[in-house]
Design a protein around this motif. Structure first.
Motif, mmCIF file in Angstrom:
data_model
loop_
_atom_site.group_PDB
_atom_site.id
_atom_site.type_symbol
_atom_site.label_atom_id
_atom_site.label_comp_id
_atom_site.label_asym_id
_atom_site.label_seq_id
_atom_site.Cartn_x
_atom_site.Cartn_y
_atom_site.Cartn_z
ATOM 1 N N ALA A 287 0.843 -1.194 0.000
ATOM 2 C CA ALA A 287 0.000 0.000 0.000
ATOM 3 C C ALA A 287 0.883 1.251 0.000
ATOM 4 N N PRO A 288 0.467 2.305 -0.703
ATOM 5 C CA PRO A 288 1.263 3.543 -0.709
ATOM 6 C C PRO A 288 1.339 4.140 0.686
ATOM 7 N N VAL A 289 2.468 4.806 0.964
ATOM 8 C CA VAL A 289 2.701 5.416 2.275
ATOM 9 C C VAL A 289 2.880 6.914 2.084
ATOM 10 N N THR A 290 2.127 7.697 2.819
ATOM 11 C CA THR A 290 2.237 9.150 2.710
ATOM 12 C C THR A 290 3.451 9.636 3.493
ATOM 13 N N PRO A 291 3.970 10.834 3.179
ATOM 14 C CA PRO A 291 5.087 11.394 3.956
ATOM 15 C C PRO A 291 4.759 11.506 5.436
ATOM 16 N N GLU A 292 3.505 11.817 5.745
ATOM 17 C CA GLU A 292 3.103 11.947 7.146
ATOM 18 C C GLU A 292 3.170 10.604 7.870
ATOM 19 N N GLU A 293 2.746 9.544 7.190
ATOM 20 C CA GLU A 293 2.791 8.205 7.787
ATOM 21 C C GLU A 293 4.235 7.760 7.999
ATOM 22 N N TRP A 294 5.089 8.068 7.005
ATOM 23 C CA TRP A 294 6.499 7.685 7.142
ATOM 24 C C TRP A 294 7.134 8.392 8.336
ATOM 25 N N ARG A 295 6.850 9.706 8.482
ATOM 26 C CA ARG A 295 7.441 10.453 9.587
ATOM 27 C C ARG A 295 6.928 9.937 10.932
ATOM 28 N N ALA A 296 5.650 9.612 10.998
ATOM 29 C CA ALA A 296 5.084 9.088 12.246
ATOM 30 C C ALA A 296 5.792 7.806 12.665
ATOM 31 N N LYS A 297 6.055 6.933 11.684
ATOM 32 C CA LYS A 297 6.754 5.682 11.977
ATOM 33 C C LYS A 297 8.194 5.964 12.416
ATOM 34 N N ALA A 298 8.844 6.925 11.743
ATOM 35 C CA ALA A 298 10.216 7.284 12.107
ATOM 36 C C ALA A 298 10.282 7.814 13.531
ATOM 37 N N GLU A 299 9.305 8.605 13.932
ATOM 38 C CA GLU A 299 9.299 9.166 15.289
ATOM 39 C C GLU A 299 9.104 8.085 16.337
ATOM 40 N N VAL A 300 8.332 7.058 15.981
ATOM 41 C CA VAL A 300 8.180 5.917 16.897
ATOM 42 C C VAL A 300 9.520 5.208 17.080
ATOM 43 N N VAL B 50 17.459 15.616 10.577
ATOM 44 C CA VAL B 50 17.566 16.698 9.604
ATOM 45 C C VAL B 50 18.975 17.283 9.646
ATOM 46 N N TRP B 51 19.596 17.412 8.487
ATOM 47 C CA TRP B 51 20.970 17.915 8.375
ATOM 48 C C TRP B 51 20.942 19.399 8.038
ATOM 49 N N ARG B 52 21.521 20.227 8.902
ATOM 50 C CA ARG B 52 21.656 21.654 8.636
ATOM 51 C C ARG B 52 22.945 21.858 7.855
ATOM 52 N N THR B 53 22.829 22.207 6.592
ATOM 53 C CA THR B 53 23.992 22.306 5.724
ATOM 54 C C THR B 53 24.737 23.616 5.933
ATOM 55 N N ASN B 54 26.007 23.637 5.489
ATOM 56 C CA ASN B 54 26.779 24.873 5.501
ATOM 57 C C ASN B 54 26.232 25.883 4.504
ATOM 58 N N GLU B 55 25.389 25.421 3.608
ATOM 59 C CA GLU B 55 24.894 26.295 2.546
ATOM 60 C C GLU B 55 23.656 27.074 2.948
ATOM 61 N N GLY B 56 23.198 26.909 4.199
ATOM 62 C CA GLY B 56 22.118 27.750 4.694
ATOM 63 C C GLY B 56 20.727 27.168 4.582
ATOM 64 N N PHE B 57 20.593 25.857 4.367
ATOM 65 C CA PHE B 57 19.266 25.246 4.325
ATOM 66 C C PHE B 57 19.332 23.871 4.964
ATOM 67 N N ASN B 58 18.160 23.331 5.284
ATOM 68 C CA ASN B 58 18.060 22.011 5.896
ATOM 69 C C ASN B 58 17.877 20.939 4.834
ATOM 70 N N ALA B 59 18.549 19.810 5.009
ATOM 71 C CA ALA B 59 18.378 18.660 4.119
ATOM 72 C C ALA B 59 17.611 17.584 4.885
ATOM 73 N N GLN B 60 16.482 17.180 4.332
ATOM 74 C CA GLN B 60 15.641 16.170 4.971
ATOM 75 C C GLN B 60 16.222 14.770 4.766
ATOM 76 N N PRO B 61 15.883 13.814 5.624
ATOM 77 C CA PRO B 61 16.427 12.454 5.470
ATOM 78 C C PRO B 61 15.787 11.680 4.322
ATOM 79 N N LEU B 62 14.630 12.149 3.838
ATOM 80 C CA LEU B 62 13.932 11.433 2.778
ATOM 81 C C LEU B 62 13.174 12.416 1.902
ATOM 82 N N TYR B 63 13.296 12.226 0.590
ATOM 83 C CA TYR B 63 12.508 13.006 -0.360
ATOM 84 C C TYR B 63 11.708 12.051 -1.231
#
Length: 569
Positions: free
Chosen positions: A12-25, A37-50
């Motif tokens: 079954a497809p998994v929404t980003p919200e469902e994935w994050r909820a599982k990750a937080e568990v 979340v990775w705070r880059t030297n370039e001034g923005f955040n890089a998420q663990p999953l896109y």
């Protein structure tokens, strides 16, 4: 006939919200933003999953880049005979790039054009001659003494008969080698290119004439995916800039870029290079800096290794056969988008200050890059930025005392004499590893090599982990390391340390056991060597007599300098 099913249709497809909820568990209460979340030297955040939804509206995913057979020559002065130099080289078949002093560029342009006419390859020849009058400001803090527009105009007119000879240099490699963050190199390179466009269109050349004579020479560092994103963002943004000058041909909006591996990240211990990210980003040409460049003139072996890396990427990996291999990757596409935003913001800031030339001569660009370099020196000292083999996982058996980090002339191959301006603001020339190398080389040159003894005791897992951490820590200074399987008592460990004539004894155990172990360790050692605690620096432990602590928050460089001052003879 059995029914064929696609594997992913069974899930079954998994929404980003469902994935994050599982990750937080799975994080068991830990903060998602801090852990994932990775705070880059370039001034923005890089998420663990896109996911595909993240890049659905990105225009860049519908575009393609513009590809690697070339040879370059560094000219020392203006007395090289090009006809003699190019004997045995088929000019129509091989891209030729000439790096020279800006005052020599017109001379070599005239010779090369005459040679192309003689061979009848004016329309097929591809190459470049660097005209970079801004190098003097970066290197010596002085403005170029000649009339830049007049010289560039003469150069542009000289090369008109040869369609694909680029002569206007954007050499942001200098910024990369000085320690600039990736977004800084990107933003300043765009501003530099825009300066050429503005200067020469105002001088009467068309946008197409100017754009097709510009060549970018950019650095490539160790931040793999971010470097791929940089080149992809650069192409996209450069096209936007050129379009503002209303070129007649869309081809003029294509960036021509050479990538050269950075010297800033090179080390004299455990050297490495970064060419693959540039190839995956589909640059037009690549230069791999030989691994021994930081400490000597490269020899046949190191130059062969550098060339072979490029050949492997091209002939065995076939990276030149695929158009934009990173395109469509959710992660790379988002990095490209975010990096483009940061680079564009910096570009606009430079334009607001009067453009690249004004920002350079005012010292704004040099000061900004130098501030970044200092910030990165601090990060590497604390291991917040890692250099494998230097401040992390060093090969403690490697020796480099015979390698001299020699100060090589100007390295710009310039024959011009000049007087240095007192108090001039110049671009940083130190590599990121320099200060760690100075500490380790001091150890190698000393009459004695300090011995570091790991007094491992108590909890097995903690003592092993802290002993390994301590080995890694002191190996960065080239000290002799003495490991042990563990001791039943502190006295047994101290006796063994003194038998080995240890200069430093590192107590390795668990936090819970330290309260009982420290008083005995201080008493047994009795000042005969430096006592170090592998663990947290607390008031409780200080009150027990511990003055030296090493842990993940320790400034490694400052600590090792202090030990060198105490121990080296």
């Amino acid at each position: 006939m059995a029914e064929t099913k696609k594997l992913f249709d069974q899930f079954a497809p998994v929404t980003p919200e469902e994935w994050r909820a599982k990750a937080e568990v799975d994080l068991k209460g830990a903060d998602f933003e801090k852990k994932m979340v990775w705070r880059t030297n370039e001034g923005f955040n890089a998420q663990p999953l896109y996911r595909s939804v993240d890049i659905a509206d990105l225009k860049q995913t519908k575009s393609l880049p513009g590809g690697i057979n070339s040879i370059g020559f560094h000219m020392h002065g203006a007395d090289v005979d090009l006809k003699e130099l190019f004997k045995g080289i088929s000019l129509p078949a091989c891209e030729i790039n000439i790096m020279c002093c800006p005052k020599c560029a017109i001379k070599y342009a005239n010779e090369l054009v005459a040679l192309c006419k003689e061979l009848g390859c004016e329309d097929t020849f591809v190459g470049s001659i660097t005209f970079n009058p801004f190098k003097r400001t970066f290197k010596h803090g002085e403005p170029f003494p000649g009339d830049i527009v007049a010289m560039a105009t003469e150069l542009m007119n000289a090369v008109k008969p040869v369609a694909h000879l680029r002569v206007l240099s954007v050499d942001s490699l200098a910024l990369n080698n000085a320690g600039a963050y990736i977004y800084q190199e990107l933003g300043y390179a765009l501003a530099w290119g825009a300066e050429w466009m503005a200067m020469l269109t105002e001088a009467g050349f068309s946008a197409d004439e100017v754009a097709n004579r510009i060549k970018f020479n950019m650095g490539v560092s160790t931040v793999y995916f971010m470097e791929i994103a940089k080149f992809r963002a650069a192409r996209e943004l450069w096209a936007l800039i050129v379009k503002q000058f209303n070129p007649a041909n869309d081809y003029s909006c294509m960036m021509n870029v050479n990538a050269e591996t950075s010297r800033y990240n090179q080390t004299i211990y455990d050297s490495y290079t970064e060419a693959m990210s540039a190839a995956l980003a589909c640059v037009d040409s690549i230069v791999v800096t030989p691994f021994d460049a930081p400490y000597k003139e490269s020899d046949d072996f190191s130059e062969r290794i550098a060339r072979n890396q490029q050949i492997l990427l091209k002939e065995e990996s076939h990276l030149d056969k695929v158009v934009d291999p990173a395109g469509g990757s959710y992660y790379v596409e988002m990095l490209t988008k975010n990096l483009a935003e940061q680079g564009w913001k910096l570009f606009l800031d430079v334009e607001d200050k009067g453009g690249f030339k004004a920002a350079l001569e005012s010292g704004d660009i040099i000061n900004a890059v130098n501030a970044t370099a200092n910030e990165r020196f601090d990060k590497v000292a604390k291991r917040r930025e890692q250099l494998l083999g230097t401040n992390q996982f060093p090969n403690f058996t490697e020796k480099a005392a015979d390698k001299a980090d020699a100060c090589k002339e100007c390295n710009c191959h310039c024959s011009c004499n000049h007087e240095e301006t007192e108090g001039a603001v110049t671009l940083n020339t130190k590599r990121l590893a320099t200060q760690f190398e100075e500490v380790r080389l001091a150890t190698e040159h000393a009459a004695n090599t300090p011995k570091v003894f790991m007094l491992t005791i108590g909890n097995l897992a903690m003592r092993l982990a802290r002993a390994q951490f301590s080995d890694n820590f002191f190996a960065c200074a080239g000290y002799e390391l003495i490991d042990n399987n563990g001791f039943k008592t502190v006295k047994e460990g101290m006796d063994a340390a003194m038998e080995k004539k240890a200069d430093v004894v590192v107590l390795c155990s668990s936090d819970d056991e330290y309260a009982a172990l420290i008083p005995e360790a201080v008493k047994e050692l009795n000042g005969r060597a430096e006592l170090v605690l592998a663990g947290p620096e607390t008031d409780e432990f200080k009150a027990m007599g511990i003055t030296n602590f090493i842990n993940v928050r320790t400034n490694v460089l400052a600590t090792l300098k202090a030990f060198n001052a105490k121990l080296l003879k």
